[in-house]
Design a protein around this motif. Structure first.
Motif, short mmCIF file in Angstrom:
data_model
loop_
_atom_site.label_atom_id
_atom_site.label_comp_id
_atom_site.label_asym_id
_atom_site.label_seq_id
_atom_site.Cartn_x
_atom_site.Cartn_y
_atom_site.Cartn_z
N ARG A 93 32.41 28.45 65.44
CA ARG A 93 32.74 29.10 64.26
C ARG A 93 31.64 29.54 63.44
O ARG A 93 31.38 30.22 62.69
CB ARG A 93 33.72 27.85 63.59
CG ARG A 93 35.06 28.03 64.01
CD ARG A 93 35.86 27.14 62.98
NE ARG A 93 37.41 26.92 63.41
CZ ARG A 93 38.16 28.00 63.04
NH1 ARG A 93 37.83 29.02 62.31
NH2 ARG A 93 39.50 28.08 63.63
N ALA A 94 30.46 28.58 63.73
CA ALA A 94 29.18 28.72 63.07
C ALA A 94 28.71 29.75 63.36
O ALA A 94 28.10 30.81 62.48
CB ALA A 94 28.32 27.44 62.92
N ALA A 95 28.80 30.27 64.60
CA ALA A 95 28.13 31.65 65.08
C ALA A 95 28.86 32.69 64.40
O ALA A 95 28.24 33.75 63.97
CB ALA A 95 28.12 31.51 66.66
N LEU A 96 30.17 32.66 64.52
CA LEU A 96 31.01 33.49 64.21
C LEU A 96 30.88 33.93 62.45
O LEU A 96 30.80 34.98 61.96
CB LEU A 96 32.46 33.51 64.27
CG LEU A 96 32.98 33.61 65.65
CD1 LEU A 96 34.53 32.77 65.79
CD2 LEU A 96 32.69 34.82 66.14
N LEU A 112 32.44 34.98 72.50
CA LEU A 112 32.19 33.70 71.97
C LEU A 112 33.40 32.53 72.11
O LEU A 112 33.57 31.52 72.02
CB LEU A 112 31.64 33.46 70.64
CG LEU A 112 30.33 34.22 70.32
CD1 LEU A 112 29.84 34.05 68.73
CD2 LEU A 112 29.36 33.24 70.98
N VAL A 113 34.54 33.36 72.36
CA VAL A 113 35.99 32.94 72.28
C VAL A 113 36.60 33.02 73.79
O VAL A 113 36.33 34.31 74.49
CB VAL A 113 36.68 33.23 71.14
CG1 VAL A 113 35.97 32.91 69.80
CG2 VAL A 113 37.03 34.76 71.12
N LEU A 161 23.60 30.72 67.17
CA LEU A 161 24.36 31.76 68.18
C LEU A 161 23.67 31.20 69.53
O LEU A 161 22.71 31.24 69.97
CB LEU A 161 23.82 33.15 68.12
CG LEU A 161 24.59 34.11 68.83
CD1 LEU A 161 26.27 34.19 68.22
CD2 LEU A 161 24.07 35.78 68.48
N PRO A 162 24.71 31.09 70.49
CA PRO A 162 24.34 30.59 71.94
C PRO A 162 23.49 31.58 72.46
O PRO A 162 23.68 32.94 72.20
CB PRO A 162 25.60 30.05 72.49
CG PRO A 162 26.69 31.02 71.85
CD PRO A 162 26.19 30.94 70.39
N ARG A 163 22.76 31.18 73.58
CA ARG A 163 21.96 32.38 74.27
C ARG A 163 22.89 33.15 75.07
O ARG A 163 23.72 32.56 75.95
CB ARG A 163 20.93 31.69 75.18
CG ARG A 163 20.01 31.08 74.44
CD ARG A 163 18.83 30.46 75.55
NE ARG A 163 17.67 30.03 74.99
CZ ARG A 163 16.66 30.66 74.55
NH1 ARG A 163 16.51 31.68 74.72
NH2 ARG A 163 15.73 29.75 73.83
N GLU A 186 38.54 29.28 79.56
CA GLU A 186 37.36 28.81 78.78
C GLU A 186 36.55 30.01 78.46
O GLU A 186 36.21 31.11 79.08
CB GLU A 186 36.42 27.72 79.66
CG GLU A 186 37.09 26.59 79.92
CD GLU A 186 37.38 25.65 78.74
OE1 GLU A 186 36.59 25.76 77.88
OE2 GLU A 186 38.62 25.09 78.69
N PRO A 187 35.63 29.88 77.06
CA PRO A 187 34.72 30.67 76.71
C PRO A 187 33.70 30.99 77.95
O PRO A 187 33.39 30.22 78.66
CB PRO A 187 34.11 30.46 75.40
CG PRO A 187 34.99 29.41 75.11
CD PRO A 187 35.70 28.73 76.17
#
Length: 399
Positions: free
Chosen positions: A4-7, A121-122, A180-182, A394-395
């Motif tokens: 959620r933080a990345a979105l 991401l999802v 944001l993840p790599r 899974e994402p």
């Protein structure tokens, strides 16, 4: 929903981008006075921006397909921040245009990349919802960003507004790098030429072509009328000053509601929802053709705002669904289709107004919306009435 933080960081980035793209409209007199140019010249800031963004979206997206996604999206927002700082300090109108064009170069890559990133991401079954959350920033920019920016510019000057946007953009860069993840590039191409051919060749996908045709046809009509929404409302409802501002604010607020509603259902019934939204716009636009008075005009404008603002969520989700193996390339083509809609619609609207046909703009938009509806009904693959229920996987893990 995970990440959620990345979105939220992605949504904040869309907020500053949309606010900056449209803020010259609200601050046109102040910019013209501050740089000693006429107001017609300031209009070039919006026109040239759209033209450059549309022309460079495909080639620049092709050139950057091999770059890791987190770094790429951060770079596009960093270029945005730099361009806003340069614009805030611009000593001449020419420097201001150049700074805007720097932002326009990053614009196409930003919008071609942000949808696929959100979807990754999802789980696939929640891709549309993720896009709706990110695109919530677009609606907030219309409801809050542009009105507040305009008010701040009239109070403290247009340069202050651009400096604030630059600071907000820098904050978004920091947030993206932290939360944001790599994410690796979707694929590695053999070379620039092959990558560009991939980006253009994605149009052979019938689903991509259907989404882009629908987007261009629909947006040409909508932006022809939307560009002249204020004079239409003055003609139909006699609203000016605070009343007009309140209705325009309501247009954006209705978009927030529409965005929220679409986000709940876009992953289940995208085709049916799109047909419903277009039908609402056709009826609302038809009500604006005759002069019916204040109440019907207000109801029509609010319905139009809610449907128009929510429609891109479905279209963006559709372009990713029909080309899952070439998401960035398909998104780049979609961005071009959208920019064609904005530019051609605004130009067509200007021609109508100069010819004295202001009242015909809603009819034009309604007719083109019906044409887009025909394409949607004929493209069940691109716009399925229902999507099959799936057990969400899974994402995609960060790399």
């Amino acid at each position: 929903m995970t990440h959620r933080a990345a979105l939220a960081a992605l949504g904040a980035s869309t907020f500053v981008y949309v606010t900056a793209e449209t803020i010259p409209i609200g601050l046109l007199p102040e910019i013209a006075h501050g740089l000693s140019v006429d107001e017609a010249a300031v209009g070039l800031l919006v026109t040239s921006y759209a033209a450059v963004a549309g022309l460079t979206s495909i080639p620049l997206t092709a050139l950057t397909m091999r770059f890791p996604r987190r770094g790429l999206i951060a770079v596009t927002v960093a270029l945005f921040a730099i361009s806003q700082f340069a614009a805030a300090l611009a000593p001449t109108f020419g420097v201001l245009i150049v700074s805007r064009l720097l932002c326009a170069l990053a614009h196409g890559v930003f919008w071609a990349t942000i949808g696929p990133i959100a979807a990754r991401l999802v789980p696939p079954s929640q891709g549309g919802k993720a896009i709706a959350l990110v695109f919530f920033g677009n609606s907030l920019a219309i409801v809050l960003g542009v009105p507040l920016g305009t008010a701040l510019g009239q109070w403290l000057g247009w340069r202050v507004v651009l400096a604030v946007l630059a600071i907000l953009g820098a904050g978004c860069v920091a947030a993206l790098l932290v939360v944001l993840p790599r994410l690796a590039a979707d694929h590695v191409s053999a070379g620039i030429g092959a990558t560009l051919r991939d980006a253009v060749g994605v149009l052979r996908n019938r689903g991509v072509a259907a989404v882009c045709v629908t987007t261009a046809v629909l947006m040409i009509g909508l932006f022809a009328a939307y560009t002249y929404l204020a004079p239409l409302v003055r003609r139909d409802a006699g609203l000016e000053g605070a009343g007009l501002s309140a209705l325009l604010l309501g247009f954006g607020a209705a978009g927030l509601v529409g965005n929220w509603f679409i986000g709940r259902w876009v992953d289940r019934r995208p085709g049916g929802l799109l047909i419903l939204l277009i039908a609402i716009m056709v009826v609302a636009l038809a009500l604006l053709v005759p002069v019916l008075g204040t109440v019907p005009t207000v109801v029509a404008v609010l319905a139009w705002g809610g449907a128009m603002t929510a429609t891109p969520v479905i279209l963006q989700a559709a372009i990713l669904r029909v080309a899952p193996q070439a998401a960035d390339a398909a998104s780049a083509v979609y961005v071009v289709a959208f920019q064609i809609g904005i530019g051609a619609g605004s130009l067509l609207g200007e021609r109508f107004v100069r010819a004295g046909w202001l009242g015909a703009l809603p009819l034009l938009a309604a007719v083109l919306a019906v044409a887009a509806l025909v394409v949607v009904r004929a493209s069940a693959t691109a716009f399925p009435r229902r999507l099959p229920a799936e057990a969400p996987p899974e994402p995609v893990p960060a790399t």
